[in-house]
Scaffold this active site. Sequence first.
Site: not given
Length: 239
Positions: A94, A91-92, A219, A136, A109, A202-203, A56
């Site tokens: 970024d 769901q990304n 996209a 933390c 997510h 895309l497909e 990550y």
Amino acid sequence: MSKAENIVILTGAGISAESGIDTFRDSGGLWEQHRVEDVATPEGFARDPDLVQRFYDARRAAVQTVDPNAAHEALARLDREWPGELLIVTQNVDDLHERAGAKRVLHMHGELLSALCARCEARHRWNEKLVDRPPCPGCGETALRPDVVWFGEMPYEMDRIYAALRDADIFASIGTSGAVYPAAGFVRDARELGAHTVELNLERSGGSHWFDEARQGPAGQLVPEWVDELLAGISPDQA
Ligand code: BV8
């Protein structure tokens, strides 16, 4: 269109592909380089925390070197100009939707640029490494983990998502393989609740047959076209 309709948009890794971010299941994708159960499950994290933190950390660094593409920008424009309700459920992990200017974004997510404290459960904006076990900022414990939802964990804000699906007149799914639940089931929920459903990918995906309309292509081309159609359909009194 009598009243301003409500739109729910689900996005997946495919919307960020043209920005240079690897998808999960395309050839050469993230899951080809790692076993899912080693890097995206609590068990994998318990087994080898450094491997997972480094996985990550690399993605958190990479996402800060790429830019939103025409698809993110088109959705941000729709968010600005659409007169009805609108929610981008991504769901990304970024931050490209936000960097393109979208405001109504829900990361079901989690997010790469956030750290979650396994001890006090605080979430902190984070753009550095976690593998060196920084304390933390809240409780001082060295218990920070990536703030992403792994397999077997509860996605964020499911109640808010289902409430938006109940009110949706249009449900669009963009750049996702439909491989992971509960996100992959949203199209069926939306359909049963009366929404018009469209897939831009895309497909054809595993769930294409559930959609009223399924368009194939990148996209960066399909999403601006779709947004132009939606905004052209707004009668002047609704703008
Ligand atoms: C949960 C975050 C309980 C971390 C991710 C058996 C049956 C049904 C379900 C299950 C089951 N066994 C287990 C489950 C549950 C499990 C699941 O679904 N497993 C699957 C494998 C069967 N799900 C969970 O555990 C979830 N939690 O269920 O909790 C619960 C139950 C009900 C209600 C509430 C709670 C948690 C899952 C979250 C996992 N975390 N990511 C990280 O990012 O590292 S998953 C990850 O993969 C993504 O977040 C995304 O969700 C998922 C799918 O990825 P996509 O985004 O679709 O990307 P992919 O590469 O697959 O596809 C890309 C697509 O883009 C392709 O179609 C491609 O053609 C297209 N594309 C490529 N380029 C372009 C393009 N399209 C357009 N333009 C382009 N240029």
